[in-house]
Design a protein around this motif. Structure first.
Motif, PDB file in Angstrom:
ATOM      1  N   MET A   1      19.271  20.729  68.429  1.00 49.11           N
ATOM      2  CA  MET A   1      19.720  21.976  67.823  1.00 49.11           C
ATOM      3  C   MET A   1      19.402  21.970  66.331  1.00 49.11           C
ATOM      4  N   LYS A   2      18.955  23.140  65.820  1.00 48.58           N
ATOM      5  CA  LYS A   2      18.623  23.293  64.422  1.00 48.58           C
ATOM      6  C   LYS A   2      19.737  24.064  63.701  1.00 48.58           C
ATOM      7  N   PHE A   3      19.832  23.816  62.387  1.00 54.85           N
ATOM      8  CA  PHE A   3      20.850  24.478  61.576  1.00 54.85           C
ATOM      9  C   PHE A   3      20.205  25.042  60.315  1.00 54.85           C
ATOM     10  N   ALA A   4      20.689  26.207  59.896  1.00 46.48           N
ATOM     11  CA  ALA A   4      20.067  26.901  58.773  1.00 46.48           C
ATOM     12  C   ALA A   4      21.106  27.673  57.981  1.00 46.48           C
ATOM     13  N   THR A   5      20.682  28.150  56.812  1.00 47.42           N
ATOM     14  CA  THR A   5      21.496  29.071  56.030  1.00 47.42           C
ATOM     15  C   THR A   5      20.765  30.406  55.925  1.00 47.42           C
ATOM     16  N   PHE A   6      21.526  31.438  55.570  1.00 46.14           N
ATOM     17  CA  PHE A   6      21.017  32.803  55.415  1.00 46.14           C
ATOM     18  C   PHE A   6      21.566  33.295  54.086  1.00 46.14           C
ATOM     19  N   LEU A   7      20.757  33.244  53.026  1.00 45.83           N
ATOM     20  CA  LEU A   7      21.239  33.386  51.665  1.00 45.83           C
ATOM     21  C   LEU A   7      20.649  34.604  50.964  1.00 45.83           C
ATOM     22  N   TYR A   8      21.424  35.165  50.038  1.00 48.25           N
ATOM     23  CA  TYR A   8      20.999  36.331  49.271  1.00 48.25           C
ATOM     24  C   TYR A   8      20.380  35.943  47.938  1.00 48.25           C
ATOM     25  N   GLN A   9      20.362  34.665  47.624  1.00 49.70           N
ATOM     26  CA  GLN A   9      19.740  34.188  46.404  1.00 49.70           C
ATOM     27  C   GLN A   9      18.729  33.098  46.752  1.00 49.70           C
TER      28      GLN A   9
ATOM     29  N   ALA B   1      30.251  27.838  70.296  1.00 51.08           N
ATOM     30  CA  ALA B   1      28.974  28.480  70.589  1.00 51.08           C
ATOM     31  C   ALA B   1      27.910  27.452  70.941  1.00 51.08           C
ATOM     32  N   ALA B   2      27.976  26.291  70.311  1.00 45.57           N
ATOM     33  CA  ALA B   2      26.947  25.270  70.525  1.00 45.57           C
ATOM     34  C   ALA B   2      26.889  24.800  71.972  1.00 45.57           C
ATOM     35  N   ARG B   3      28.015  24.837  72.657  1.00 45.08           N
ATOM     36  CA  ARG B   3      28.028  24.331  74.034  1.00 45.08           C
ATOM     37  C   ARG B   3      27.428  25.314  75.045  1.00 45.08           C
ATOM     38  N   THR B   4      27.004  26.475  74.575  1.00 49.51           N
ATOM     39  CA  THR B   4      26.392  27.459  75.478  1.00 49.51           C
ATOM     40  C   THR B   4      24.912  27.193  75.703  1.00 49.51           C
ATOM     41  N   GLY B   5      24.363  26.240  74.968  1.00 52.32           N
ATOM     42  CA  GLY B   5      22.949  25.932  75.123  1.00 52.32           C
ATOM     43  C   GLY B   5      22.039  26.630  74.137  1.00 52.32           C
ATOM     44  N   ILE B   6      22.607  27.354  73.160  1.00 53.41           N
ATOM     45  CA  ILE B   6      21.772  27.990  72.143  1.00 53.41           C
ATOM     46  C   ILE B   6      20.990  26.926  71.380  1.00 53.41           C
ATOM     47  N   ASP B   7      19.958  27.368  70.691  1.00 55.27           N
ATOM     48  CA  ASP B   7      19.020  26.433  70.069  1.00 55.27           C
ATOM     49  C   ASP B   7      19.251  26.214  68.582  1.00 55.27           C
ATOM     50  N   GLY B   8      20.104  27.033  67.980  1.00 50.91           N
ATOM     51  CA  GLY B   8      20.352  26.853  66.565  1.00 50.91           C
ATOM     52  C   GLY B   8      21.500  27.714  66.073  1.00 50.91           C
ATOM     53  N   ILE B   9      22.065  27.311  64.939  1.00 49.84           N
ATOM     54  CA  ILE B   9      23.152  28.051  64.297  1.00 49.84           C
ATOM     55  C   ILE B   9      22.804  28.243  62.827  1.00 49.84           C
ATOM     56  N   ILE B  10      23.020  29.470  62.342  1.00 54.36           N
ATOM     57  CA  ILE B  10      22.760  29.837  60.950  1.00 54.36           C
ATOM     58  C   ILE B  10      24.093  30.211  60.306  1.00 54.36           C
ATOM     59  N   PHE B  11      24.244  29.890  59.032  1.00 52.94           N
ATOM     60  CA  PHE B  11      25.458  30.232  58.292  1.00 52.94           C
ATOM     61  C   PHE B  11      25.083  31.137  57.129  1.00 52.94           C
ATOM     62  N   LEU B  12      25.690  32.334  57.089  1.00 51.70           N
ATOM     63  CA  LEU B  12      25.396  33.306  56.030  1.00 51.70           C
ATOM     64  C   LEU B  12      26.327  33.103  54.841  1.00 51.70           C
TER      65      LEU B  12
END
Length: 299
Positions: free
Chosen positions: A1-9, A245-256
């Motif tokens: 699983m990959k993890f990311a951010t979603f940023l305005y700057q 959410a991670a246990r549903t099998g999704i491939d990544g989570i992003i945090f805004l």
């Protein structure tokens, strides 16, 4: 699983596999590409362009797609997606950013809602297509996505879809199977200022993972522009919904978040809350718990 951010700057945060910079959010402001960050572009949701060219707004029998129209759930002004000037403006920006950054994420690349767009140009295009209303709108969305794919060469393309796995085609023009031919990844925004009942978000994540034919990321809200820590979800709620959410099998989570500073503050809260990290053990979201543990090295 990959993890990311979603940023305005355009400052990346540490402790993630990737960072997305919202170079053009729905406000319509445009920043400068950061070669270290993936680029997100909101296409037809554009408050600035709508203010400059109100004649370009998407139309319906129940009024235009201004965010002031309370008959629809519109968080921003939405331009007509068949407008050639709007399309070319965004395609040029997408192509420019694709050359300079690791990959492209697009959002607001669809119709405003089920009743849009009934401007004379759209009505004429619909009639000429000889398709029914729903299929014509889906075809229009796909044709634009195909143009985006031509501009994003050799880089991953992330396509955002609003969180309606049932009526996405009727409301926004999503043909998920057809979209999968052009998207490398799907992103489902699950933004909320509170996550007291993670079951609902987990259900949405499982639904999208079951129907989308490309890897699926979900995006959770930490602290957006104009917020304080008192107006957003407590860190424990975000920790819990991400783990579930991670246990549903999704491939990544992003945090805004508005900026990397708020992400780092969130990470610090997570690292310090060993009690809640222990509580989340056994849920089946081990990838998320491992991420939380890795953040200890940041402090």
């Amino acid at each position: 699983m990959k993890f990311a951010t979603f940023l305005y700057q355009p400052e990346p945060a540490e402790g993630f596999d990737m960072n997305f910079y919202r170079i053009k959010p729905e406000s319509g402001t445009v920043g400068k590409p950061n070669p270290q960050m993936y680029t997100n572009i909101a296409v037809f949701g554009d408050n600035a362009m709508a203010a400059k060219h109100p004649e370009w707004i998407s139309l319906s029998a129940d009024g235009p797609a201004f965010r002031s129209n309370k008959k629809f759930n519109l968080r921003w002004d939405v331009l007509c997606m068949t407008n050639p000037e709007v399309r070319e403006y965004n395609l040029k920006l997408i192509e420019e950013c694709a050359r300079q950054t690791p990959g492209i994420s697009i959002s607001s690349q669809h119709f405003a809602e089920h009743a849009f767009c009934t401007c004379p140009r759209c009505v004429e295009l619909w009639r000429k297509s000889k398709l029914n209303w729903i299929d014509w709108r889906a075809k229009t969305v796909i044709e634009f996505l195909a143009e985006v794919r031509e501009r994003v060469v050799g880089k991953p393309l992330f396509v955002n879809c609003l969180p309606d796995p049932v009526l996405g085609k009727v409301r926004f023009g999503y043909d998920f199977d057809a979209m999968a031919e052009y998207a490398d990844y799907f992103v489902v925004p699950m933004f909320s200022k509170a996550y007291p009942t993670p079951w609902y978000w987990e259900t949405l994540a499982r639904a999208f993972k079951s129907i989308l034919k490309k890897p699926v990321f979900v995006n959770f809200y930490v602290r957006g522009p104009g917020e304080t820590w008192e107006t957003v979800a407590p860190h424990r709620q975000i920790m819990t919904v991400a783990t579930r959410a991670a246990r549903t099998g999704i491939d990544g989570i992003i945090f805004l978040a508005e900026k990397a500073q708020w992400i780092r503050a969130f990470q610090k809260k997570v690292v310090e809350d060993k009690e809640w990290r222990k509580e989340l053990e056994g849920y089946g979201g081990d990838d998320v718990l491992e991420l939380f543990n890795r953040w200890e090295k940041l402090f």
